[in-house]
Design a protein around this motif. Structure first.
Motif, short mmCIF file in Angstrom:
data_model
loop_
_atom_site.label_atom_id
_atom_site.label_comp_id
_atom_site.label_asym_id
_atom_site.label_seq_id
_atom_site.Cartn_x
_atom_site.Cartn_y
_atom_site.Cartn_z
N LEU A 1 0.83 -1.20 0.00
CA LEU A 1 0.00 0.00 0.00
C LEU A 1 0.87 1.25 0.00
O LEU A 1 1.88 1.32 0.71
CB LEU A 1 -0.91 0.01 1.23
N ARG A 2 0.47 2.24 -0.76
CA ARG A 2 1.19 3.52 -0.82
C ARG A 2 0.71 4.40 0.34
O ARG A 2 -0.49 4.59 0.53
CB ARG A 2 0.89 4.22 -2.14
N ALA A 3 1.64 4.95 1.09
CA ALA A 3 1.31 5.87 2.18
C ALA A 3 1.14 7.27 1.60
O ALA A 3 1.99 7.74 0.83
CB ALA A 3 2.40 5.87 3.24
N ALA A 4 0.05 7.93 1.96
CA ALA A 4 -0.21 9.29 1.50
C ALA A 4 -0.78 10.12 2.64
O ALA A 4 -1.35 9.59 3.59
CB ALA A 4 -1.18 9.27 0.32
N VAL A 5 -0.60 11.42 2.52
CA VAL A 5 -1.13 12.37 3.50
C VAL A 5 -1.97 13.41 2.77
O VAL A 5 -1.67 13.76 1.62
CB VAL A 5 -0.01 13.06 4.30
N ARG A 6 -3.00 13.88 3.43
CA ARG A 6 -3.90 14.87 2.84
C ARG A 6 -4.29 15.87 3.91
O ARG A 6 -4.32 15.54 5.10
CB ARG A 6 -5.15 14.21 2.27
N ALA A 7 -4.58 17.09 3.49
CA ALA A 7 -4.98 18.14 4.42
C ALA A 7 -6.43 18.53 4.19
O ALA A 7 -6.82 18.83 3.06
CB ALA A 7 -4.09 19.37 4.24
N ILE A 8 -7.20 18.49 5.25
CA ILE A 8 -8.54 19.07 5.23
C ILE A 8 -8.32 20.54 5.58
O ILE A 8 -8.21 20.90 6.74
CB ILE A 8 -9.48 18.36 6.23
N VAL A 9 -8.20 21.36 4.53
CA VAL A 9 -7.92 22.78 4.70
C VAL A 9 -9.25 23.51 4.80
O VAL A 9 -10.03 23.53 3.85
CB VAL A 9 -7.08 23.33 3.53
N LEU A 10 -9.51 24.09 5.98
CA LEU A 10 -10.76 24.81 6.22
C LEU A 10 -10.45 26.28 6.47
O LEU A 10 -9.56 26.61 7.27
CB LEU A 10 -11.48 24.25 7.44
N ASP A 11 -11.21 27.16 5.80
CA ASP A 11 -11.01 28.59 6.03
C ASP A 11 -11.93 29.07 7.16
O ASP A 11 -12.65 28.27 7.77
CB ASP A 11 -11.18 29.39 4.74
N GLU A 12 -11.90 30.36 7.42
CA GLU A 12 -12.66 30.92 8.54
C GLU A 12 -14.17 30.81 8.35
O GLU A 12 -14.94 30.92 9.31
CB GLU A 12 -12.26 32.39 8.78
N ASP A 13 -14.63 30.56 7.13
CA ASP A 13 -16.06 30.36 6.86
C ASP A 13 -16.41 28.88 6.70
O ASP A 13 -17.46 28.53 6.16
CB ASP A 13 -16.48 31.13 5.61
N ASP A 14 -15.53 28.00 7.16
CA ASP A 14 -15.70 26.54 7.10
C ASP A 14 -15.83 26.01 5.67
O ASP A 14 -16.42 24.96 5.44
CB ASP A 14 -16.90 26.07 7.94
N ARG A 15 -15.23 26.71 4.72
CA ARG A 15 -15.14 26.17 3.36
C ARG A 15 -13.92 25.27 3.31
O ARG A 15 -12.88 25.57 3.91
CB ARG A 15 -15.00 27.30 2.34
N VAL A 16 -14.04 24.17 2.57
CA VAL A 16 -12.94 23.22 2.45
C VAL A 16 -12.31 23.36 1.06
O VAL A 16 -13.02 23.46 0.05
CB VAL A 16 -13.41 21.77 2.72
N LEU A 17 -10.98 23.37 1.03
CA LEU A 17 -10.25 23.46 -0.23
C LEU A 17 -10.05 22.07 -0.81
O LEU A 17 -9.49 21.19 -0.15
CB LEU A 17 -8.89 24.13 0.00
N LEU A 18 -10.50 21.87 -2.04
CA LEU A 18 -10.33 20.59 -2.72
C LEU A 18 -9.64 20.78 -4.05
O LEU A 18 -9.80 21.81 -4.72
CB LEU A 18 -11.70 19.92 -2.94
N CYS A 19 -8.87 19.76 -4.44
CA CYS A 19 -8.19 19.71 -5.74
C CYS A 19 -9.09 18.97 -6.72
O CYS A 19 -9.71 17.97 -6.36
CB CYS A 19 -6.88 18.94 -5.65
N ARG A 20 -9.08 19.43 -7.95
CA ARG A 20 -9.83 18.76 -9.01
C ARG A 20 -8.87 17.84 -9.76
O ARG A 20 -8.01 18.30 -10.53
CB ARG A 20 -10.42 19.80 -9.96
N PHE A 21 -8.98 16.54 -9.49
CA PHE A 21 -8.16 15.54 -10.16
C PHE A 21 -8.91 15.02 -11.38
O PHE A 21 -10.09 14.69 -11.29
CB PHE A 21 -7.85 14.36 -9.23
N VAL A 22 -8.21 14.95 -12.52
CA VAL A 22 -8.83 14.50 -13.75
C VAL A 22 -8.20 13.19 -14.21
O VAL A 22 -7.07 12.87 -13.87
CB VAL A 22 -8.72 15.57 -14.86
N PHE A 23 -8.95 12.45 -14.99
CA PHE A 23 -8.51 11.19 -15.56
C PHE A 23 -7.30 11.44 -16.43
O PHE A 23 -7.25 12.45 -17.13
CB PHE A 23 -9.66 10.58 -16.37
#
Length: 166
Positions: A5-27
């Motif tokens: 299994l590949r080890a990976a880390v991810r950040a749940i990045v939340l701003d002051e308005d509780d919006r979450v930053l997400l990356c758009r991954f494409v095929f």
């Protein structure tokens, strides 16, 4: 038989308005399953040999979003995905960390071409209600992102990482 299994880390990045930053991954990206074109996922990536998880998280955030973090963020979620995602691997282990920030426009150290080589086609700040009400063909990772995100926003960081499904 032991799984590779590949080890990976991810950040749940939340701003002051509780919006979450997400990356758009494409095929074609390992996070994007057959039949799908786009997956929205937390910024982050693989832990390199000799690198610890938090160092990898800091590196990935700088590369992808330009965000520099100093403090050790809380480890909030743990996910094991056993699937044929990448040749030579049986799956991935994602460890998610909560990072609270002031809203910013993501612009990392990687060029647009380098981001494209990582199959990242952009970033977006999402409100929980937008994720809950989304009816388009894009997927989220984890698939039921709204459920653990709701818990995180209402109860705060858990004492230990919550186990997530696919």
């Amino acid at each position: 038989m032991s799984l590779k299994l590949r080890a990976a880390v991810r950040a749940i990045v939340l701003d002051e308005d509780d919006r979450v930053l997400l990356c758009r991954f494409v095929f074609p990206h390992p996070a994007v399953p057959d039949g799908a074109e786009v997956v929205w996922a937390a910024p982050g990536g693989g832990v390199e040999p000799g690198e610890d998880g938090l160092s990898a998280l800091r590196r990935e955030l700088i590369e992808e979003t330009g965000l520099a973090i100093d403090a050790d963020p809380p480890h909030v979620w743990h996910q094991v995905v056993v699937a044929d995602l990448t040749p030579g691997l049986d799956g991935i282990v994602n460890d998610y960390f909560l990072v609270r920030v002031t809203h910013f426009e993501p612009r990392g150290a990687l060029t647009d071409d380098q981001l494209a080589a990582e199959h990242i086609a952009g970033f977006r700040w999402w409100r929980l209600a937008e994720i809950n009400g989304y009816t388009g063909s894009d997927l989220f990772s984890p698939r039921d992102l709204a459920t653990p995100l709701t818990e995180l926003l209402t109860a705060g960081a858990p004492a230990g990482p919550v186990l997530l499904g696919l």
